[in-house]
Design a protein around this motif. Structure first.
Motif, PDB file in Angstrom:
ATOM      1  N   CYS A   1      48.831  -6.860  25.947  1.00 49.90           N
ATOM      2  CA  CYS A   1      49.325  -8.195  25.595  1.00 49.90           C
ATOM      3  C   CYS A   1      48.231  -9.230  25.716  1.00 49.90           C
ATOM      4  CB  CYS A   1      50.520  -8.564  26.479  1.00 49.90           C
ATOM      5  SG  CYS A   1      51.913  -7.452  26.286  1.00 49.90           S
ATOM      6  N   GLY A   2      47.130  -9.043  25.005  1.00 47.67           N
ATOM      7  CA  GLY A   2      46.061 -10.027  25.053  1.00 47.67           C
ATOM      8  C   GLY A   2      46.546 -11.376  24.562  1.00 47.67           C
ATOM      9  N   GLY A   3      45.967 -12.435  25.130  1.00 48.47           N
ATOM     10  CA  GLY A   3      46.327 -13.774  24.711  1.00 48.47           C
ATOM     11  C   GLY A   3      47.573 -14.312  25.370  1.00 48.47           C
ATOM     12  N   GLU A   4      48.175 -13.595  26.312  1.00 48.30           N
ATOM     13  CA  GLU A   4      49.378 -14.102  26.968  1.00 48.30           C
ATOM     14  C   GLU A   4      49.056 -15.367  27.743  1.00 48.30           C
ATOM     15  OE1 GLU A   4      52.866 -12.573  29.975  1.00 48.30           O
ATOM     16  OE2 GLU A   4      51.763 -11.207  28.705  1.00 48.30           O
ATOM     17  N   LYS A   5      49.936 -16.317  27.663  1.00 48.47           N
ATOM     18  CA  LYS A   5      49.704 -17.618  28.274  1.00 48.47           C
ATOM     19  C   LYS A   5      50.673 -17.839  29.412  1.00 48.47           C
ATOM     20  CE  LYS A   5      49.450 -22.548  27.109  1.00 48.47           C
ATOM     21  NZ  LYS A   5      49.450 -23.528  26.007  1.00 48.47           N
TER      22      LYS A   5
ATOM     23  N   SER B   1      42.098 -14.850  26.521  1.00 43.94           N
ATOM     24  CA  SER B   1      41.869 -14.455  25.134  1.00 43.94           C
ATOM     25  C   SER B   1      42.338 -13.014  24.940  1.00 43.94           C
ATOM     26  CB  SER B   1      40.384 -14.568  24.797  1.00 43.94           C
ATOM     27  OG  SER B   1      39.614 -13.723  25.639  1.00 43.94           O
ATOM     28  N   ASN B   2      42.374 -12.569  23.681  1.00 42.31           N
ATOM     29  CA  ASN B   2      42.851 -11.216  23.396  1.00 42.31           C
ATOM     30  C   ASN B   2      42.017 -10.149  24.090  1.00 42.31           C
ATOM     31  OD1 ASN B   2      44.984 -12.038  21.769  1.00 42.31           O
ATOM     32  ND2 ASN B   2      43.702 -12.111  19.918  1.00 42.31           N
ATOM     33  N   ASP B   3      40.714 -10.373  24.202  1.00 42.41           N
ATOM     34  CA  ASP B   3      39.862  -9.379  24.868  1.00 42.41           C
ATOM     35  C   ASP B   3      39.720  -9.623  26.363  1.00 42.41           C
ATOM     36  OD1 ASP B   3      38.247 -11.604  24.953  1.00 42.41           O
ATOM     37  OD2 ASP B   3      36.546 -10.695  23.878  1.00 42.41           O
ATOM     38  N   ARG B   4      40.385 -10.650  26.874  1.00 39.14           N
ATOM     39  CA  ARG B   4      40.377 -11.009  28.292  1.00 39.14           C
ATOM     40  C   ARG B   4      38.974 -11.348  28.804  1.00 39.14           C
ATOM     41  NH1 ARG B   4      44.864 -10.802  31.099  1.00 39.14           N
ATOM     42  NH2 ARG B   4      43.747 -10.724  33.084  1.00 39.14           N
TER      43      ARG B   4
ATOM     44  N   GLU C   1      45.457 -19.454  29.957  1.00 41.43           N
ATOM     45  CA  GLU C   1      45.676 -18.292  29.107  1.00 41.43           C
ATOM     46  C   GLU C   1      44.389 -17.505  28.940  1.00 41.43           C
ATOM     47  OE1 GLU C   1      46.949 -19.457  25.257  1.00 41.43           O
ATOM     48  OE2 GLU C   1      45.047 -20.412  24.699  1.00 41.43           O
TER      49      GLU C   1
END
Length: 542
Positions: free
Chosen positions: A24-28, A98-101, A96
């Motif tokens: 769940c990349g990008g989770e805020k 990013s998708n790649d953390r 939050e």
């Protein structure tokens, strides 16, 4: 009474695993507003402390007590929850990944101000992090920031952290560098920052404002009328320096002090009959130890250090000095942390075994004077501790007697607390009796990594390449089971090397005047909700 949690709270470790494994990349994180401060305004609290602070900023303070005070003057981006399992909003309303953390973005409050009225912005955050990372300043937890490669103010209320690795404690590490005011320190040369007057006259964003500091007497704070959660109920908090534990207890009895957060067990028992005091016992993050300077020719030999630990009856110390309220410790990770290994082999109390190891290392009574020597050098050294801590002084005396039975002459040396901190962090000692307050993050690199010898907290100059390798892998390992195994081996190696003689952990013992309300003391910090404390209007004294 806790602050409201995030609806989707990010835990310190396990939650990061869930997000990664779920993809769940990008989770805020979406935050509820922290609860506004409530309670009738007015009144003063007098807090007793047994030593003066060394500095009042999170960048330069070394002692736990100084850090507690700085924590009321300065606010962080996020606030550690009382269970130490996650964070709640503080200067940041949400954050939050990013998708790649590899990027972590904080969205800041727009109603936070420095105590001099200047708005708090993302520029303050971007300015501050390099100070905490600077080798010239040598911040104690500098190594925690090693994976942060860039901090950028996207706009006035958005700041982005860039990491070179994905690991469980990214949020924790981003929150380590408590923001400092760019408008005050921004033009100061980096080499002048450590000695800048700001550390004794701080301007923060926290619930209380600095008023004055009378060295070796008191530190006074007042309510921040513009605090982003609302004005704290207390008008003032005065931290009063009383070096004698006996005098502190007397002043608690007489009401000259309202609160003291570091009672010794015998003092705690002595106060049980005082009706106006509430007595509280809370699990602690503190442990006591003896440190042996590995760079000294006396303690460079691992087996000699093990022999010294074998000569010390820790059970007797716990029974007689802390009245059974402590628990013997064999590892640098306390039981409240997930990585603690309860099966770490203990170095036993074994005076005869200690004599054998010392003899094998060449220490014997060659000249018949009753004391050990080697190549004409007597086994004689000093053990330093701070004058204001009666428990540590008692420990040193007891250890002196135990070592004397083996023919080792140890001389106690006590000094004012800030001098003790300067000398121990500067490695100006042969041995010491000291203590650590453990953080909620499992990361021992600041104290035990070879690269930390030149920093402040690897005071005993410990070095073990295998421990370095394991810690480097463990701090970035996202699999809890694998990380636990790595930290277990780290603990076993450190315990076996005996650079510390681990003594015990001791519950925090408190006494507070029952005039004060809304007080919540937690294992994480006794100051956790100090901005909510109030005093019964009918019983105000000041």
């Amino acid at each position: 009474m806790f602050l409201h949690f995030l609806r989707r709270r990010l835990p310190l470790f396990s939650g990061a695993l869930l997000i990664l494994f779920a993809g769940c990349g990008g989770e805020k994180s979406v935050s509820e507003s922290p609860r506004a401060v409530r309670g009738s305004s007015g009144g003063t609290m007098i807090v007793g402390m047994d030593a003066d602070a060394d500095a009042l900023t999170p960048l330069m303070s070394s002692s736990a007590f100084a850090g507690d005070i700085a924590g009321q003057i300065f606010a962080g981006l996020a606030k550690t929850d009382p269970d130490m399992a996650g964070y709640s909003p503080w200067l940041a309303e949400s954050w939050e990944f990013s998708n790649d953390r590899k990027e972590l973005t904080f969205f800041l409050r727009r109603d936070a101000y420095w105590h001099d009225g200047v708005p708090f912005t993302a520029e303050d955050v971007a300015f501050s992090v390099p100070l905490y990372k600077s080798p010239e300043i040598a911040y104690g937890s500098m190594r925690w920031l090693r994976h942060i490669t860039e901090v950028t103010a996207v706009d006035s209320y958005t700041v982005r952290f860039r990491f070179d690795a994905v690991y469980p404690y990214q949020l924790t590490d981003a929150n380590v560098a408590t923001p400092l005011p760019k408008h005050i320190l921004g033009e100061v040369p980096i080499n002048e920052i450590p000695t800048h007057p700001f550390h004794r006259n701080p301007v923060g964003t926290g619930p209380f404002k600095f008023v004055k500091w009378e060295p070796q007497q008191s530190i006074e704070l007042e309510a921040n009328e513009s605090f982003f959660l609302g004005r704290p109920p207390l008008d003032r908090v005065v931290f009063k320096v009383v070096p004698s534990q006996t005098n502190l207890v007397t002043q608690l009895r007489t009401g000259d002090i309202d609160f003291y957060p570091k009672l010794r067990p015998e003092a705690y028992e002595d106060l049980q009959d005082v009706d106006h005091l509430r007595k509280l016992q809370i699990p602690s993050r503190v442990y006591y130890y003896l440190g042996w300077q590995n760079a000294s020719p006396f303690f460079s030999d691992r087996n000699v250090r093990r022999a010294l630990t074998m000569a010390i009856d820790r059970e007797s110390i716990v029974k007689n000095l802390v009245k059974g309220r402590g628990a013997i410790l064999n590892t640098p990770i306390l039981p409240f942390l997930w990585a603690h290994d309860p099966e770490v082999p203990a170095i036993p109390y074994d005076p005869e075994g200690a004599k054998k190891l010392l003899s094998e290392a060449g220490w014997a009574d060659h000249d018949g004077d009753g004391w050990l020597d080697r190549n004409g050098t007597p086994f004689e050294f000093t053990m330093k501790t701070n004058e204001n801590n009666d428990l540590r002084k008692d420990i040193v005396v007891v250890v002196q007697e135990m070592l004397a039975k083996l023919g080792i002459r140890m001389r106690p040396e006590t000094m004012e607390f800030t001098v003790f901190i300067d000398q121990t962090t500067g490695k100006d000692f042969e041995s010491m009796c000291h203590g650590w307050k453990q953080g909620s993050k499992v990361d021992l690199t600041s104290i035990w990594h070879t690269q930390s010898i030149n920093d402040r907290y690897n005071m005993v100059s410990y070095s073990n390449p295998r421990v370095d390798e394991l810690m480097d892998r463990a701090v970035t390992e996202i699999d809890r089971e694998k990380a636990t195994k790595l930290w277990s081996e780290v603990q076993r190696l450190i315990a076996a090397d005996a650079a510390y003689t681990f003594l015990f952990t001791l519950d925090d013992l408190y006494a507070i005047d029952d005039r004060f309300q809304n007080v919540e003391l937690t294992t994480y910090s006794w100051t956790y909700n100090m901005h909510e404390w109030s005093v019964d209007p009918a019983r105000r004294k000041y």
